[in-house]
Design a protein around this motif. Structure first.
Motif, PDB file in Angstrom:
ATOM      1  N   GLU A 214       0.853  -1.190   0.000  1.00 27.78           N
ATOM      2  CA  GLU A 214       0.000   0.000   0.000  1.00 27.78           C
ATOM      3  C   GLU A 214       0.891   1.242   0.000  1.00 27.78           C
ATOM      4  OE1 GLU A 214      -3.482   0.279   0.188  1.00 27.78           O
ATOM      5  OE2 GLU A 214      -3.642  -1.890  -0.141  1.00 27.78           O
ATOM      6  N   GLU A 215       0.539   2.222  -0.798  1.00 29.21           N
ATOM      7  CA  GLU A 215       1.383   3.398  -0.994  1.00 29.21           C
ATOM      8  C   GLU A 215       1.661   4.167   0.297  1.00 29.21           C
ATOM      9  OE1 GLU A 215       0.074   7.070  -3.274  1.00 29.21           O
ATOM     10  OE2 GLU A 215       1.440   6.185  -4.743  1.00 29.21           O
ATOM     11  N   ASP A 216       0.700   4.149   1.240  1.00 32.57           N
ATOM     12  CA  ASP A 216       0.848   4.937   2.468  1.00 32.57           C
ATOM     13  C   ASP A 216       1.260   4.102   3.677  1.00 32.57           C
ATOM     14  OD1 ASP A 216      -1.543   3.546   2.585  1.00 32.57           O
ATOM     15  OD2 ASP A 216      -2.655   5.157   3.578  1.00 32.57           O
ATOM     16  N   VAL A 217       1.650   2.855   3.468  1.00 29.69           N
ATOM     17  CA  VAL A 217       2.049   1.969   4.568  1.00 29.69           C
ATOM     18  C   VAL A 217       3.555   1.715   4.497  1.00 29.69           C
ATOM     19  CG1 VAL A 217       1.787  -0.308   5.629  1.00 29.69           C
ATOM     20  CG2 VAL A 217      -0.220   0.888   4.706  1.00 29.69           C
ATOM     21  N   PRO A 218       4.291   2.050   5.548  1.00 28.94           N
ATOM     22  CA  PRO A 218       5.734   1.799   5.524  1.00 28.94           C
ATOM     23  C   PRO A 218       6.047   0.306   5.463  1.00 28.94           C
ATOM     24  CG  PRO A 218       5.157   3.323   7.300  1.00 28.94           C
ATOM     25  CD  PRO A 218       3.878   2.739   6.785  1.00 28.94           C
ATOM     26  N   LEU A 219       6.955  -0.044   4.561  1.00 30.39           N
ATOM     27  CA  LEU A 219       7.540  -1.382   4.461  1.00 30.39           C
ATOM     28  C   LEU A 219       9.002  -1.192   4.851  1.00 30.39           C
ATOM     29  CD1 LEU A 219       7.325  -4.388   3.535  1.00 30.39           C
ATOM     30  CD2 LEU A 219       7.971  -3.598   1.256  1.00 30.39           C
ATOM     31  N   VAL A 220       9.391  -1.717   6.022  1.00 29.77           N
ATOM     32  CA  VAL A 220      10.643  -1.246   6.629  1.00 29.77           C
ATOM     33  C   VAL A 220      11.570  -2.389   7.037  1.00 29.77           C
ATOM     34  CG1 VAL A 220      11.612   0.017   8.612  1.00 29.77           C
ATOM     35  CG2 VAL A 220       9.569   0.887   7.461  1.00 29.77           C
ATOM     36  N   ILE A 221      12.855  -2.199   6.741  1.00 29.00           N
ATOM     37  CA  ILE A 221      13.964  -2.907   7.367  1.00 29.00           C
ATOM     38  C   ILE A 221      14.798  -1.823   8.030  1.00 29.00           C
ATOM     39  CG2 ILE A 221      15.982  -4.391   7.035  1.00 29.00           C
ATOM     40  CD1 ILE A 221      14.707  -5.346   4.402  1.00 29.00           C
ATOM     41  N   PRO A 222      14.894  -1.776   9.355  1.00 22.70           N
ATOM     42  CA  PRO A 222      15.496  -0.620  10.025  1.00 22.70           C
ATOM     43  C   PRO A 222      16.873  -0.204   9.529  1.00 22.70           C
ATOM     44  CG  PRO A 222      14.323  -1.925  11.623  1.00 22.70           C
ATOM     45  CD  PRO A 222      14.284  -2.706  10.330  1.00 22.70           C
ATOM     46  N   GLU A 223      17.733  -1.157   9.162  1.00 26.18           N
ATOM     47  CA  GLU A 223      19.065  -0.793   8.690  1.00 26.18           C
ATOM     48  C   GLU A 223      19.063  -0.324   7.234  1.00 26.18           C
ATOM     49  OE1 GLU A 223      19.508  -4.470  11.440  1.00 26.18           O
ATOM     50  OE2 GLU A 223      18.203  -3.833   9.792  1.00 26.18           O
ATOM     51  N   VAL A 224      17.932  -0.488   6.558  1.00 21.35           N
ATOM     52  CA  VAL A 224      17.847  -0.183   5.128  1.00 21.35           C
ATOM     53  C   VAL A 224      17.118   1.132   4.851  1.00 21.35           C
ATOM     54  CG1 VAL A 224      16.872  -0.969   2.917  1.00 21.35           C
ATOM     55  CG2 VAL A 224      18.034  -2.600   4.444  1.00 21.35           C
ATOM     56  N   ASN A 225      15.926   1.305   5.408  1.00 25.17           N
ATOM     57  CA  ASN A 225      15.090   2.466   5.052  1.00 25.17           C
ATOM     58  C   ASN A 225      14.295   3.014   6.235  1.00 25.17           C
ATOM     59  OD1 ASN A 225      13.501   0.093   5.128  1.00 25.17           O
ATOM     60  ND2 ASN A 225      12.036   0.909   3.663  1.00 25.17           N
ATOM     61  N   PRO A 226      14.969   3.351   7.343  1.00 26.56           N
ATOM     62  CA  PRO A 226      14.232   3.840   8.516  1.00 26.56           C
ATOM     63  C   PRO A 226      13.426   5.103   8.246  1.00 26.56           C
ATOM     64  CG  PRO A 226      16.586   4.309   8.729  1.00 26.56           C
ATOM     65  CD  PRO A 226      16.428   3.392   7.547  1.00 26.56           C
ATOM     66  N   ASP A 227      13.842   5.907   7.280  1.00 27.93           N
ATOM     67  CA  ASP A 227      13.127   7.153   6.977  1.00 27.93           C
ATOM     68  C   ASP A 227      11.727   6.906   6.426  1.00 27.93           C
ATOM     69  OD1 ASP A 227      14.637   6.116   4.722  1.00 27.93           O
ATOM     70  OD2 ASP A 227      14.021   7.917   3.619  1.00 27.93           O
ATOM     71  N   HIS A 228      11.457   5.690   5.911  1.00 32.15           N
ATOM     72  CA  HIS A 228      10.136   5.387   5.372  1.00 32.15           C
ATOM     73  C   HIS A 228       9.066   5.368   6.463  1.00 32.15           C
ATOM     74  CE1 HIS A 228      11.553   3.413   1.344  1.00 32.15           C
ATOM     75  NE2 HIS A 228      12.198   4.525   1.618  1.00 32.15           N
ATOM     76  N   LEU A 229       9.479   5.310   7.722  1.00 30.84           N
ATOM     77  CA  LEU A 229       8.502   5.374   8.816  1.00 30.84           C
ATOM     78  C   LEU A 229       7.705   6.677   8.799  1.00 30.84           C
ATOM     79  CD1 LEU A 229      10.449   3.862  11.862  1.00 30.84           C
ATOM     80  CD2 LEU A 229       8.527   2.836  10.646  1.00 30.84           C
ATOM     81  N   GLN A 230       8.240   7.694   8.129  1.00 24.75           N
ATOM     82  CA  GLN A 230       7.538   8.976   8.056  1.00 24.75           C
ATOM     83  C   GLN A 230       6.230   8.870   7.274  1.00 24.75           C
ATOM     84  OE1 GLN A 230      10.321  12.423   7.259  1.00 24.75           O
ATOM     85  NE2 GLN A 230      11.822  10.747   7.167  1.00 24.75           N
ATOM     86  N   LEU A 231       6.073   7.786   6.526  1.00 23.47           N
ATOM     87  CA  LEU A 231       4.806   7.548   5.816  1.00 23.47           C
ATOM     88  C   LEU A 231       3.628   7.419   6.771  1.00 23.47           C
ATOM     89  CD1 LEU A 231       5.574   4.976   2.962  1.00 23.47           C
ATOM     90  CD2 LEU A 231       4.525   7.230   2.684  1.00 23.47           C
ATOM     91  N   VAL A 232       3.917   7.140   8.029  1.00 26.00           N
ATOM     92  CA  VAL A 232       2.855   6.959   9.024  1.00 26.00           C
ATOM     93  C   VAL A 232       1.928   8.176   9.080  1.00 26.00           C
ATOM     94  CG1 VAL A 232       2.504   6.976  11.529  1.00 26.00           C
ATOM     95  CG2 VAL A 232       3.935   5.217  10.491  1.00 26.00           C
ATOM     96  N   GLU A 233       2.497   9.364   9.013  1.00 21.93           N
ATOM     97  CA  GLU A 233       1.663  10.572   9.092  1.00 21.93           C
ATOM     98  C   GLU A 233       0.729  10.662   7.899  1.00 21.93           C
ATOM     99  OE1 GLU A 233       1.400  12.346  11.790  1.00 21.93           O
ATOM    100  OE2 GLU A 233       2.888  10.950  12.623  1.00 21.93           O
ATOM    101  N   THR A 234       1.211  10.321   6.727  1.00 25.67           N
ATOM    102  CA  THR A 234       0.355  10.292   5.534  1.00 25.67           C
ATOM    103  C   THR A 234      -0.745   9.259   5.702  1.00 25.67           C
ATOM    104  OG1 THR A 234       2.223  10.923   4.133  1.00 25.67           O
ATOM    105  CG2 THR A 234       0.345   9.886   3.042  1.00 25.67           C
ATOM    106  N   GLN A 235      -0.379   8.095   6.223  1.00 21.34           N
ATOM    107  CA  GLN A 235      -1.341   7.007   6.414  1.00 21.34           C
ATOM    108  C   GLN A 235      -2.471   7.426   7.363  1.00 21.34           C
ATOM    109  OE1 GLN A 235      -1.291   2.827   8.866  1.00 21.34           O
ATOM    110  NE2 GLN A 235       0.525   3.267   7.656  1.00 21.34           N
ATOM    111  N   LYS A 236      -2.109   7.989   8.490  1.00 19.67           N
ATOM    112  CA  LYS A 236      -3.119   8.380   9.489  1.00 19.67           C
ATOM    113  C   LYS A 236      -4.065   9.443   8.937  1.00 19.67           C
ATOM    114  CE  LYS A 236      -1.689   8.809  13.795  1.00 19.67           C
ATOM    115  NZ  LYS A 236      -0.843   9.212  14.956  1.00 19.67           N
ATOM    116  N   LYS A 237      -3.485  10.398   8.218  1.00 21.97           N
ATOM    117  CA  LYS A 237      -4.305  11.477   7.659  1.00 21.97           C
ATOM    118  C   LYS A 237      -5.222  10.957   6.568  1.00 21.97           C
ATOM    119  CE  LYS A 237      -3.870  16.097   5.625  1.00 21.97           C
ATOM    120  NZ  LYS A 237      -2.918  17.158   5.188  1.00 21.97           N
ATOM    121  N   LYS A 238      -4.693  10.115   5.696  1.00 19.06           N
ATOM    122  CA  LYS A 238      -5.463   9.602   4.566  1.00 19.06           C
ATOM    123  C   LYS A 238      -6.600   8.705   5.019  1.00 19.06           C
ATOM    124  CE  LYS A 238      -4.959   6.541   0.545  1.00 19.06           C
ATOM    125  NZ  LYS A 238      -3.992   5.734  -0.267  1.00 19.06           N
TER     126      LYS A 238
END
Length: 342
Positions: free
Chosen positions: A111-135
């Motif tokens: 899903e475009e607004d759901v973070p798919l995360v591996i902490p050592e790889v893309n921790p910045d993708h967690l910022q998608l959470v704000e988009t997800q909650k708002k959407k």
């Protein structure tokens, strides 16, 4: 501070691995175990067919299981070990009611607004959470970890991105535990290799593009690489092994690749291994039986790094139910806790 955590799908193989890894966790304490309706109200130790160690942990043995309903769960974090078809509805219900859901299921990964995360790889993708909650109008949110085969592959690919990675081909040799329990019938897998795992190749070909993509503040732009996968089930209990061929936009030496693998830094989190990638120099390593428990199952092991006609090739191996499943979700939750998201 200690956080209360619940496990959804607590009696399955991944649910059991969550419980095993959460026992004595310094930050997280199991407060609820949720399972199917027929098990509600029954002690966990009497209902579960415990398979991941000698005994059911004492901390959950007498815990009565609760429904998979937000009204019956008291927790700060909900770990989901649910089948994808069940997770779609249940995880959304928990997120809507304000829970932080760390999911091992595939239901929301792409899903475009759901973070798919591996902490050592893309921790910045967690910022998608704000988009997800708002959407979605949710008070809580869902963060996912990738498919078990994808995790091993992408951890090894992350350091290669800076070397000009453009094409990836991978052939997996996947452990039986990845199919759950009872999994593959013994007469089907003994003395055999099964060259098909439903839905697996699609996940391995698409999830890396999101994981290695760039977050622009609103969405993740997929990584400009191509991934081709062939996935196979082999008679190994735990530990996925993958043969990987990579091509770059320039000539890359074996020494450069090894230095890149060893440069991937661990995080300062309870479940983090001392080394994210362990590089073996022996000609016959890694092997699941010898290497799957490195870093308490959270390291991935790379070996046989060598030149190929169009680039490099290597073997990567990791513990599919630890780094590839429950341990991945726990590490994501630890990162969220450290970042003040919980």
């Amino acid at each position: 501070m200690r956080f209360k955590v619940a496990v959804l799908g607590a009696t399955g193989m991944v649910g059991q691995k969550f419980i095993q890894l959460l026992e004595n966790h310094p930050w997280f304490e199991i407060s609820a175990l949720a399972a199917s309706e027929k098990r509600v109200g029954k002690p966990y130790g009497e209902e579960v067919n415990w398979l991941v160690s000698a005994n059911v942990p004492e901390c959950v043995r007498d815990m009565e299981m609760v429904p998979m309903d937000p009204k019956h769960v008291d927790a700060d974090i909900v770990f989901s070990a649910l089948p994808s078809n069940v997770a779609r509805e249940v995880e959304a219900a928990f997120a809507k009611e304000g829970f932080v859901v760390a999911s091992n299921a595939s239901a929301f990964r792409m899903e475009e607004d759901v973070p798919l995360v591996i902490p050592e790889v893309n921790p910045d993708h967690l910022q998608l959470v704000e988009t997800q909650k708002k959407k979605r109008g949710w008070d809580g949110f869902i963060v996912t970890n990738p498919n078990c085969t994808t995790i091993m592959l992408v951890i090894s690919l992350k350091p290669l991105m800076d070397l000009g990675l453009k094409t990836v081909r991978v052939a997996s040799m996947q452990a039986l535990s990845g199919a759950g329990y009872p999994g593959v019938p013994s007469m089907a897998i003994t003395d055999n290799v099964i060259p098909f795992i439903k839905g697996e190749e699609e996940k391995v070909e698409t999830e890396p593009l999101k994981l290695l993509g760039k977050f622009d503040g609103k969405k993740v732009n997929p990584a400009p690489i191509k991934v081709s996968a062939s996935c196979h089930r082999v008679p190994v209990i735990d530990g996925h092994t993958e043969a990987v061929w990579v091509e770059f936009d320039r000539d890359v030496s074996v020494e450069e690749a090894i230095a890149a693998f060893e440069s991937l830094k661990p995080l300062d989190l309870p479940t983090s291994p001392e080394k994210v990638i362990i590089v073996r120099s022996e000609p016959d390593r890694p092997q699941p039986r010898l290497d799957r428990d490195e870093g308490n199952g959270m390291s991935v092991v790379v070996g046989r790094v060598r030149k190929d006609s169009n680039g490099l090739k290597y073997i990567v191996m990791g513990h599919n139910t630890v780094r590839g499943a429950a341990g991945a979700s726990i590490l994501n939750a630890e990162l969220m806790a450290k970042n003040g998201m919980i």
